[in-house]
Design a protein around this motif. Structure first.
Motif, PDB file in Angstrom:
ATOM      1  N   THR A  56     -71.230 112.051-136.950  1.00 45.11           N
ATOM      2  CA  THR A  56     -70.386 111.298-136.029  1.00 45.11           C
ATOM      3  C   THR A  56     -69.858 112.252-134.970  1.00 45.11           C
ATOM      4  N   SER A  57     -69.791 111.790-133.728  1.00 46.19           N
ATOM      5  CA  SER A  57     -69.262 112.615-132.643  1.00 46.19           C
ATOM      6  C   SER A  57     -68.392 111.752-131.736  1.00 46.19           C
ATOM      7  N   GLY A  58     -67.657 112.399-130.846  1.00 49.79           N
ATOM      8  CA  GLY A  58     -66.847 111.656-129.890  1.00 49.79           C
ATOM      9  C   GLY A  58     -65.555 112.353-129.552  1.00 49.79           C
ATOM     10  N   LYS A  59     -64.694 111.616-128.862  1.00 46.34           N
ATOM     11  CA  LYS A  59     -63.418 112.155-128.396  1.00 46.34           C
ATOM     12  C   LYS A  59     -62.313 111.117-128.552  1.00 46.34           C
ATOM     13  N   VAL A  60     -61.115 111.639-128.710  1.00 48.69           N
ATOM     14  CA  VAL A  60     -59.902 110.828-128.727  1.00 48.69           C
ATOM     15  C   VAL A  60     -58.985 111.411-127.667  1.00 48.69           C
ATOM     16  N   VAL A  61     -58.441 110.550-126.822  1.00 46.97           N
ATOM     17  CA  VAL A  61     -57.464 110.981-125.821  1.00 46.97           C
ATOM     18  C   VAL A  61     -56.130 110.355-126.204  1.00 46.97           C
ATOM     19  N   LEU A  62     -55.085 111.170-126.226  1.00 52.23           N
ATOM     20  CA  LEU A  62     -53.767 110.696-126.644  1.00 52.23           C
ATOM     21  C   LEU A  62     -52.717 111.171-125.656  1.00 52.23           C
ATOM     22  N   ASP A  63     -51.933 110.237-125.142  1.00 53.20           N
ATOM     23  CA  ASP A  63     -50.782 110.557-124.304  1.00 53.20           C
ATOM     24  C   ASP A  63     -49.552 110.088-125.067  1.00 53.20           C
ATOM     25  N   LYS A  64     -48.904 111.018-125.766  1.00 52.80           N
ATOM     26  CA  LYS A  64     -47.776 110.668-126.637  1.00 52.80           C
ATOM     27  C   LYS A  64     -46.583 110.142-125.853  1.00 52.80           C
ATOM     28  N   GLU A  65     -46.359 110.700-124.665  1.00 52.95           N
ATOM     29  CA  GLU A  65     -45.212 110.259-123.859  1.00 52.95           C
ATOM     30  C   GLU A  65     -45.401 108.833-123.353  1.00 52.95           C
ATOM     31  N   ALA A  66     -46.579 108.549-122.837  1.00 52.37           N
ATOM     32  CA  ALA A  66     -46.848 107.217-122.270  1.00 52.37           C
ATOM     33  C   ALA A  66     -47.237 106.197-123.344  1.00 52.37           C
ATOM     34  N   LYS A  67     -47.465 106.690-124.576  1.00 50.34           N
ATOM     35  CA  LYS A  67     -47.903 105.830-125.684  1.00 50.34           C
ATOM     36  C   LYS A  67     -49.175 105.070-125.319  1.00 50.34           C
ATOM     37  N   THR A  68     -50.152 105.847-124.873  1.00 56.48           N
ATOM     38  CA  THR A  68     -51.471 105.306-124.561  1.00 56.48           C
ATOM     39  C   THR A  68     -52.525 106.240-125.131  1.00 56.48           C
ATOM     40  N   GLY A  69     -53.746 105.763-125.141  1.00 59.38           N
ATOM     41  CA  GLY A  69     -54.823 106.603-125.623  1.00 59.38           C
ATOM     42  C   GLY A  69     -56.154 105.900-125.509  1.00 59.38           C
ATOM     43  N   VAL A 113     -52.743 100.529-129.785  1.00 56.57           N
ATOM     44  CA  VAL A 113     -51.480  99.825-130.018  1.00 56.57           C
ATOM     45  C   VAL A 113     -50.533 100.757-130.764  1.00 56.57           C
ATOM     46  N   PHE A 114     -49.315 100.916-130.236  1.00 57.81           N
ATOM     47  CA  PHE A 114     -48.300 101.786-130.837  1.00 57.81           C
ATOM     48  C   PHE A 114     -47.175 100.952-131.433  1.00 57.81           C
ATOM     49  N   ASP A 115     -46.585 101.455-132.506  1.00 56.98           N
ATOM     50  CA  ASP A 115     -45.332 100.946-133.051  1.00 56.98           C
ATOM     51  C   ASP A 115     -44.384 102.140-133.024  1.00 56.98           C
ATOM     52  N   GLY A 116     -43.500 102.164-132.047  1.00 59.29           N
ATOM     53  CA  GLY A 116     -42.675 103.352-131.833  1.00 59.29           C
ATOM     54  C   GLY A 116     -43.558 104.480-131.342  1.00 59.29           C
ATOM     55  N   ASP A 117     -43.506 105.622-132.031  1.00 60.70           N
ATOM     56  CA  ASP A 117     -44.312 106.781-131.634  1.00 60.70           C
ATOM     57  C   ASP A 117     -45.663 106.842-132.335  1.00 60.70           C
ATOM     58  N   GLN A 118     -45.939 105.895-133.231  1.00 63.98           N
ATOM     59  CA  GLN A 118     -47.159 105.953-134.028  1.00 63.98           C
ATOM     60  C   GLN A 118     -48.193 104.924-133.578  1.00 63.98           C
ATOM     61  N   PRO A 119     -49.446 105.347-133.364  1.00 66.12           N
ATOM     62  CA  PRO A 119     -50.501 104.355-133.145  1.00 66.12           C
ATOM     63  C   PRO A 119     -50.765 103.615-134.464  1.00 66.12           C
ATOM     64  N   THR A 120     -50.917 102.297-134.383  1.00 64.11           N
ATOM     65  CA  THR A 120     -51.128 101.490-135.586  1.00 64.11           C
ATOM     66  C   THR A 120     -52.444 100.722-135.556  1.00 64.11           C
ATOM     67  N   ALA A 121     -53.044 100.587-134.389  1.00 61.54           N
ATOM     68  CA  ALA A 121     -54.311  99.865-134.264  1.00 61.54           C
ATOM     69  C   ALA A 121     -55.024 100.327-133.006  1.00 61.54           C
ATOM     70  N   VAL A 122     -56.337 100.147-133.019  1.00 60.86           N
ATOM     71  CA  VAL A 122     -57.149 100.462-131.846  1.00 60.86           C
ATOM     72  C   VAL A 122     -58.066  99.272-131.589  1.00 60.86           C
TER      73      VAL A 122
END
Length: 192
Positions: A56-69, A113-122
């Motif tokens: 498996t290969s790939g990338k994850v992009v995470l912006d903790k401040e904006a709560k996006t990824g 999808v974030f719940d507070g600071d935690q991603p909970t679904a994609v």
């Protein structure tokens, strides 16, 4: 307070707000030695069979401040591991994965999808055998911390989704061999 002090404080405050508003997204590269999509299904009602993909290969992009990824994953379908070499070849045939025509499967996110600071679904699009369907991966765990051995920022997650294999043109022997397939992904990724 004199005018120079007020201007200096205003500039410092503006700089603080702008850096928070423009926090840089961080890119993590999937660690193929610790990322394994697994799939399970009912075998003739006798047992739940469990298999995995070894590449498996790939990338994850995470912006903790904006709560996006975003998540972009590619699975090498020829790396299927059922635990039985003969069945590995059988399941790669045209009735199932048809790896000669479709050597990879992909998942490309449309929303984290974030719940507070935690991603909970994609939410995103899963493509298997050239068929693309929207799915939502539910995260049962998510961790973001320094990797103790690599001394780099890392993320880890466990996600799952249930699909119908007939919707991806891989439905031979359904419903005797279960149409419902649960996909579980154990993922680790290291910041670039």
């Amino acid at each position: 307070m004199n005018r120079l002090t007020r201007l200096t404080l205003a500039a410092v405050a503006a700089a603080g707000f702008s850096s928070a508003a423009f926090a840089k997204p961080e890119t993590y590269v999937i660690d193929g030695s610790h990322t394994f999509p697994r799939f399970s299904y009912s075998h003739l009602g006798f047992s739940t069979q469990l298999s995995r993909f070894d590449k498996t290969s790939g990338k994850v992009v995470l912006d903790k401040e904006a709560k996006t990824g975003s998540v972009d994953v590619t699975i090498d379908m020829k790396s299927v591991n059922t635990g039985y070499p003969v069945f590995n070849g059988h399941i790669q045939g045209a009735d199932f994965f048809d790896t000669a025509k479709f050597p990879t499967a992909t998942f490309k996110s449309t929303k984290v999808v974030f719940d507070g600071d935690q991603p909970t679904a994609v939410e995103g699009n899963l493509t298997i055998k050239g068929v693309t369907k929207p799915v939502t991966l539910t995260l049962s765990s998510f961790t973001n911390k320094e990797h103790p051995m690599l001394k780099k920022d890392a993320i880890g997650a466990n996600a799952s989704v249930k699909i119908k294999r007939t919707e991806f043109n891989a439905g031979k022997y359904a419903p005797y061999v279960g149409d419902d397939v649960t996909i579980d992904i154990a993922l680790e990724a290291i910041r670039e």
